[in-house]
Design an enzyme around this catalytic site. Structure first.
Site, short mmCIF file in Angstrom:
data_model
loop_
_atom_site.label_atom_id
_atom_site.label_comp_id
_atom_site.label_asym_id
_atom_site.label_seq_id
_atom_site.Cartn_x
_atom_site.Cartn_y
_atom_site.Cartn_z
N ASN A 30 0.86 -1.18 0.00
CA ASN A 30 0.00 0.00 0.00
C ASN A 30 0.90 1.24 0.00
O ASN A 30 1.43 1.63 1.03
CB ASN A 30 -0.89 -0.02 1.25
CG ASN A 30 -1.75 1.23 1.36
OD1 ASN A 30 -1.86 2.01 0.40
ND2 ASN A 30 -2.36 1.44 2.51
N TRP A 31 1.07 1.80 -1.20
CA TRP A 31 2.00 2.94 -1.33
C TRP A 31 1.42 4.23 -0.75
O TRP A 31 2.11 5.23 -0.66
CB TRP A 31 2.36 3.16 -2.80
CG TRP A 31 3.30 2.14 -3.36
CD1 TRP A 31 3.78 1.01 -2.74
CD2 TRP A 31 3.89 2.16 -4.68
NE1 TRP A 31 4.63 0.34 -3.59
CE2 TRP A 31 4.71 1.01 -4.78
CE3 TRP A 31 3.80 3.03 -5.77
CZ2 TRP A 31 5.44 0.73 -5.94
CZ3 TRP A 31 4.52 2.74 -6.92
CH2 TRP A 31 5.33 1.59 -7.00
N LYS A 32 0.14 4.24 -0.45
CA LYS A 32 -0.53 5.45 0.05
C LYS A 32 -0.28 6.61 -0.93
O LYS A 32 -0.28 6.37 -2.13
CB LYS A 32 -0.07 5.76 1.47
CG LYS A 32 -0.19 4.52 2.37
CD LYS A 32 -0.11 4.83 3.82
CE LYS A 32 -0.28 3.54 4.61
NZ LYS A 32 -0.35 3.72 6.04
N HIS B 150 -9.88 1.48 3.94
CA HIS B 150 -8.68 1.71 4.75
C HIS B 150 -8.97 2.73 5.86
O HIS B 150 -9.70 3.69 5.65
CB HIS B 150 -7.53 2.20 3.86
CG HIS B 150 -6.21 2.17 4.57
ND1 HIS B 150 -5.84 3.15 5.45
CD2 HIS B 150 -5.21 1.26 4.56
CE1 HIS B 150 -4.65 2.85 5.95
NE2 HIS B 150 -4.25 1.71 5.41
N GLU C 104 -6.06 -4.37 10.34
CA GLU C 104 -5.05 -3.33 10.57
C GLU C 104 -5.44 -2.51 11.80
O GLU C 104 -6.16 -1.51 11.66
CB GLU C 104 -4.97 -2.39 9.37
CG GLU C 104 -4.50 -3.04 8.10
CD GLU C 104 -3.83 -2.04 7.18
OE1 GLU C 104 -2.68 -2.27 6.81
OE2 GLU C 104 -4.45 -1.01 6.85
N SER D 96 2.75 -1.76 10.60
CA SER D 96 4.19 -1.81 10.90
C SER D 96 4.83 -3.15 10.58
O SER D 96 5.69 -3.63 11.33
CB SER D 96 4.44 -1.47 12.37
OG SER D 96 3.89 -0.22 12.67
N GLY E 147 2.57 -0.99 4.54
CA GLY E 147 2.60 0.44 4.22
C GLY E 147 4.01 0.94 4.02
O GLY E 147 4.62 0.71 2.97
P1 PGA Z 1 2.28 0.61 7.84
O1 PGA Z 1 0.90 0.87 7.09
O2 PGA Z 1 2.87 -0.67 7.32
O3 PGA Z 1 3.12 1.81 7.52
O4 PGA Z 1 1.98 0.51 9.31
C1 PGA Z 1 -0.01 -0.16 6.85
C2 PGA Z 1 -1.25 0.40 6.21
O5 PGA Z 1 -1.72 1.47 6.63
O6 PGA Z 1 -1.79 -0.20 5.27
#
Ligand code: PGA
Length: 258
Positions: A8-10, A98, A169, A217, A238
């Site tokens: 998930n590149w956001k 999300h 999540e 994380s 993420g």
């Molecule tokens: P993260 O994000 O791995 O940076 O905790 C996960 C997500 O929000 O999909």
């Protein structure tokens, strides 16, 4: 069941050049994996420069996914993106619900439900995100999780459950590093709980094949323990997915698990 590792590149990276480099670096490793399905979910604007389609069909390893989709198939909806637009680029997966969208864009369970249905009706696979913002001593968070699943999947026909993936999540574990991340035993308890909820909704045969992912994380340092002791079939990654070296390490760890 193959492991599913979703990037998930956001809202990153800032340039197409970086996006292409990231994608190509991951592709080199992902394409060799026999036991891992890799799904990369970049921002919409990069999709057409990273097409994954052969003879009109989506192509895998890596598969392409989106981080959101609109619930109508076409029409006057300024700023929105439809399912067919992304499908034509070979997108096979959609992350829906999300926590960052629920929080910053006031996405409700009802909107999530409509988005899930439009994606499923168009032959996409749906990654439904659920997760509590905090844990409380009265276990209200368990009711909250149950509600998010039940409302998200409300009215979804049984035939579509083969295309459902649940990503657990916990919001309190997203975006942290190292020692603050979730513990495998925590994840194991919730994955059993989620499987029981799914069992209640669609029964044993369908529910047992629904992949449950963990997100929050995930890094190369904790990936092995989470996969072997967390009772999950993969990850939604993420920040570590924006560092191709780290993401590739996670893919390798998933591939090496017996
Ligand atoms: P993260 O994000 O791995 O940076 O905790 C996960 C997500 O929000 O999909």
């Amino acid at each position: 069941m193959k492991k599913l590792i979703v990037a998930n590149w956001k809202m990153k990276p800032n340039s197409l050049k970086e996006a292409k480099k990231n994608f190509d670096t991951v592709k080199k490793v992902a394409s060799r994996m026999s036991k891992v399905e890799t799904i990369i979910c970049p921002p919409f604007v990069y999709l057409s420069s990273l097409p994954r389609v052969t003879l009109g069909k989506p192509k895998g390893n890596p598969w392409l996914g989106v981080q959101n989709i609109f619930w109508e198939e076409t029409g006057s909806y300024t700023g929105e993106i439809s399912v067919s637009m992304v499908k034509n680029l070979g997108v096979k997966y959609a992350i829906i619900g999300h926590s960052e969208r629920r929080k910053h864009l006031q996405e409700t369970d009802e909107m999530v439900n409509k988005k899930i249905k439009v994606a499923l009706n168009n032959d996409m696979k749906v990654i439904l995100c659920i997760g509590e913002s905090e844990r409380d001593i009265n276990s209200n968070y368990l009711y909250f999780l149950k509600d998010e699943i039940a409302k998200g999947l409300n009215g979804v026909p049984r035939k579509f459950f083969k295309n459902i993936i649940i990503a657990y999540e916990p919001i309190w574990a997203i975006g942290k590093k190292g020692k603050d991340a979730n513990r495998p035993e925590n994840v194991m308890q919730i994955s059993i709980y989620i499987r029981r909820i799914l069992f209640g909704i669609v029964g044993k045969e369908l529910s047992k094949n629904i992949p449950i992912l963990y997100g929050g994380s995930v890094e190369p340092e904790n990936a092995k323990n989470l996969l072997t002791e967390g009772g999950v079939q993969g990850f939604l990654v993420g920040h570590a997915s924006l560092v191709p070296k780290s993401f590739n390490k996670i893919l390798q760890i998933a591939q090496n698990i017996k």
